[in-house]
Design a protein around this motif. Sequence first.
Motif, PDB file in Angstrom:
ATOM      1  N   LYS A  48       0.976  -1.507   0.368  1.00  0.00           N
ATOM      2  CA  LYS A  48      -0.034  -0.068   0.590  1.00  0.00           C
ATOM      3  C   LYS A  48       1.201   1.336  -0.222  1.00  0.00           C
ATOM      4  N   PHE A  49       2.260   1.066   0.706  1.00  0.00           N
ATOM      5  CA  PHE A  49       2.842   2.197   0.841  1.00  0.00           C
ATOM      6  C   PHE A  49       3.237   2.771  -0.786  1.00  0.00           C
ATOM      7  N   TYR A  50       3.525   1.910  -1.704  1.00  0.00           N
ATOM      8  CA  TYR A  50       4.118   2.029  -2.820  1.00  0.00           C
ATOM      9  C   TYR A  50       2.723   2.589  -3.740  1.00  0.00           C
ATOM     10  N   GLU A  51       1.706   2.294  -3.786  1.00  0.00           N
ATOM     11  CA  GLU A  51       0.554   2.660  -3.956  1.00  0.00           C
ATOM     12  C   GLU A  51       0.311   4.294  -3.693  1.00  0.00           C
ATOM     13  N   ASN A  52       0.451   4.352  -2.262  1.00  0.00           N
ATOM     14  CA  ASN A  52       0.203   5.632  -1.151  1.00  0.00           C
ATOM     15  C   ASN A  52       0.997   5.810  -0.340  1.00  0.00           C
ATOM     16  N   ARG A  53       2.505   6.634  -1.095  1.00  0.00           N
ATOM     17  CA  ARG A  53       3.445   6.516  -0.001  1.00  0.00           C
ATOM     18  C   ARG A  53       2.977   7.727   1.212  1.00  0.00           C
ATOM     19  N   ASP A  54       2.336   8.491   0.878  1.00  0.00           N
ATOM     20  CA  ASP A  54       1.823   9.450   1.729  1.00  0.00           C
ATOM     21  C   ASP A  54       0.725   9.477   2.996  1.00  0.00           C
ATOM     22  N   ALA A  55       0.008   7.954   3.430  1.00  0.00           N
ATOM     23  CA  ALA A  55      -1.221   7.682   3.536  1.00  0.00           C
ATOM     24  C   ALA A  55      -0.481   6.826   4.070  1.00  0.00           C
ATOM     25  N   TYR A  56       0.594   5.516   3.543  1.00  0.00           N
ATOM     26  CA  TYR A  56       0.701   4.612   4.202  1.00  0.00           C
ATOM     27  C   TYR A  56       2.525   4.336   5.261  1.00  0.00           C
ATOM     28  N   ALA A  57       3.580   5.412   4.100  1.00  0.00           N
ATOM     29  CA  ALA A  57       4.530   5.566   5.626  1.00  0.00           C
ATOM     30  C   ALA A  57       4.495   5.743   6.473  1.00  0.00           C
ATOM     31  N   PHE A  58       3.375   6.127   7.905  1.00  0.00           N
ATOM     32  CA  PHE A  58       3.977   5.934   8.615  1.00  0.00           C
ATOM     33  C   PHE A  58       4.078   4.444   9.301  1.00  0.00           C
ATOM     34  N   GLN A  59       2.563   3.807   9.142  1.00  0.00           N
ATOM     35  CA  GLN A  59       2.623   2.420   9.255  1.00  0.00           C
ATOM     36  C   GLN A  59       3.561   1.796   9.253  1.00  0.00           C
ATOM     37  N   THR A  60       4.071   1.844   7.573  1.00  0.00           N
ATOM     38  CA  THR A  60       5.303   0.434   7.340  1.00  0.00           C
ATOM     39  C   THR A  60       6.248   1.229   7.721  1.00  0.00           C
ATOM     40  N   GLN A  61       6.419   2.552   8.324  1.00  0.00           N
ATOM     41  CA  GLN A  61       8.160   2.496   8.767  1.00  0.00           C
ATOM     42  C   GLN A  61       7.616   1.981  10.179  1.00  0.00           C
ATOM     43  N   LEU A  62       7.101   2.237  11.410  1.00  0.00           N
ATOM     44  CA  LEU A  62       6.705   2.345  12.572  1.00  0.00           C
ATOM     45  C   LEU A  62       6.758   0.399  12.260  1.00  0.00           C
ATOM     46  N   PHE A  63       5.982  -0.380  11.300  1.00  0.00           N
ATOM     47  CA  PHE A  63       6.275  -2.226  10.962  1.00  0.00           C
ATOM     48  C   PHE A  63       7.630  -2.068  11.173  1.00  0.00           C
ATOM     49  N   VAL A 149       6.183  -7.177  -7.725  1.00  0.00           N
ATOM     50  CA  VAL A 149       5.417  -6.576  -8.510  1.00  0.00           C
ATOM     51  C   VAL A 149       5.186  -4.843  -7.720  1.00  0.00           C
ATOM     52  N   MET A 150       5.117  -4.705  -6.407  1.00  0.00           N
ATOM     53  CA  MET A 150       4.955  -3.972  -5.065  1.00  0.00           C
ATOM     54  C   MET A 150       5.768  -2.735  -5.938  1.00  0.00           C
ATOM     55  N   GLU A 151       7.499  -3.209  -6.211  1.00  0.00           N
ATOM     56  CA  GLU A 151       8.435  -2.086  -6.707  1.00  0.00           C
ATOM     57  C   GLU A 151       8.420  -1.295  -7.908  1.00  0.00           C
ATOM     58  N   LYS A 152       7.410  -1.969  -8.984  1.00  0.00           N
ATOM     59  CA  LYS A 152       7.259  -1.460 -10.572  1.00  0.00           C
ATOM     60  C   LYS A 152       7.400   0.053 -10.418  1.00  0.00           C
ATOM     61  N   SER A 153       6.712   0.442  -9.444  1.00  0.00           N
ATOM     62  CA  SER A 153       6.714   2.083  -9.090  1.00  0.00           C
ATOM     63  C   SER A 153       7.483   3.038  -9.203  1.00  0.00           C
ATOM     64  N   ILE A 154       8.909   1.981  -8.212  1.00  0.00           N
ATOM     65  CA  ILE A 154      10.249   3.075  -8.159  1.00  0.00           C
ATOM     66  C   ILE A 154      10.796   4.410  -8.814  1.00  0.00           C
ATOM     67  N   GLU A 155      10.524   4.411  -9.448  1.00  0.00           N
ATOM     68  CA  GLU A 155      11.504   5.894  -9.506  1.00  0.00           C
ATOM     69  C   GLU A 155      13.212   6.180  -9.634  1.00  0.00           C
ATOM     70  N   GLY A 156      13.365   7.078 -10.395  1.00  0.00           N
ATOM     71  CA  GLY A 156      15.060   7.192 -10.327  1.00  0.00           C
ATOM     72  C   GLY A 156      15.248   8.369  -9.504  1.00  0.00           C
ATOM     73  N   ASN A 157      14.048   9.390  -9.276  1.00  0.00           N
ATOM     74  CA  ASN A 157      14.453  10.438  -8.327  1.00  0.00           C
ATOM     75  C   ASN A 157      13.823  10.112  -6.845  1.00  0.00           C
ATOM     76  N   TYR A 158      13.172   8.558  -6.639  1.00  0.00           N
ATOM     77  CA  TYR A 158      13.052   8.419  -5.366  1.00  0.00           C
ATOM     78  C   TYR A 158      14.331   7.966  -4.670  1.00  0.00           C
ATOM     79  N   LEU A 159      14.899   7.242  -6.159  1.00  0.00           N
ATOM     80  CA  LEU A 159      16.037   6.501  -5.771  1.00  0.00           C
ATOM     81  C   LEU A 159      17.395   7.638  -5.697  1.00  0.00           C
ATOM     82  N   LYS A 160      16.870   8.339  -5.912  1.00  0.00           N
ATOM     83  CA  LYS A 160      18.518   9.327  -5.742  1.00  0.00           C
ATOM     84  C   LYS A 160      18.113   9.685  -4.518  1.00  0.00           C
TER      85      LYS A 160
END
Length: 217
Positions: A48-63, A149-160
Amino acid sequence: MLTDKGVHFLAIEGVIGVGKTTLARIIAERWNAMCIEENYEENPFLEKFYENRDAYAFQTQLFFLLDRHKQLQNSALQSDLFHDLLVSDYTYDKDQIFASQNLTNDSEYAMYEAVSKALSRDMPKPDLVVYLQASIPTLLARIKSRGRVMEKSIEGNYLKDLQARYDHHFWHYHDAPVLIINTDNIDFVHNESHLQMVLNAIAECPQQTTYFVPEGK
């Protein structure tokens, strides 16, 4: 051997797709080490984080924070009669890198910081960190080739942006020596000579931050 030089906890680090888990597994097999791997598949929020980072960043990070704390505390402090070396595909500090990248809400970041600070007091520190680097095109190619599959939305700018944070963190890391290995021109998965170059560099066990650029063919 690393243990002869006082290294009993080796951490492999690097940005998404650089090959840290693969190298950790190889080291565990070749050097009879206990291996700890990040439980990304068990994180119920990651997709869900890869689909909507702002909405699920906190839950993902805390886990991830709580899971990494549990893993390292249980494995590093537990006596193991069959392994003198522990190798992990992350450091506990890695969580802070991702939190600074992904948590844009000030209140959520403050809460994360409070929890992280409380948990970090009893965390074991690695004796040596191997930080794998690669260019953004190389990282994108490796991410694509492994086909999650969940990583297909990862972009170069995010990795940079993420890599810049990793670089800053490990260039200023003081808890253990850091061996920085550029992996752009090598394939330690399919080329034994490339792998031996990497293993030999790690076995030398540098006593300070060291930069290694192996030249593969």
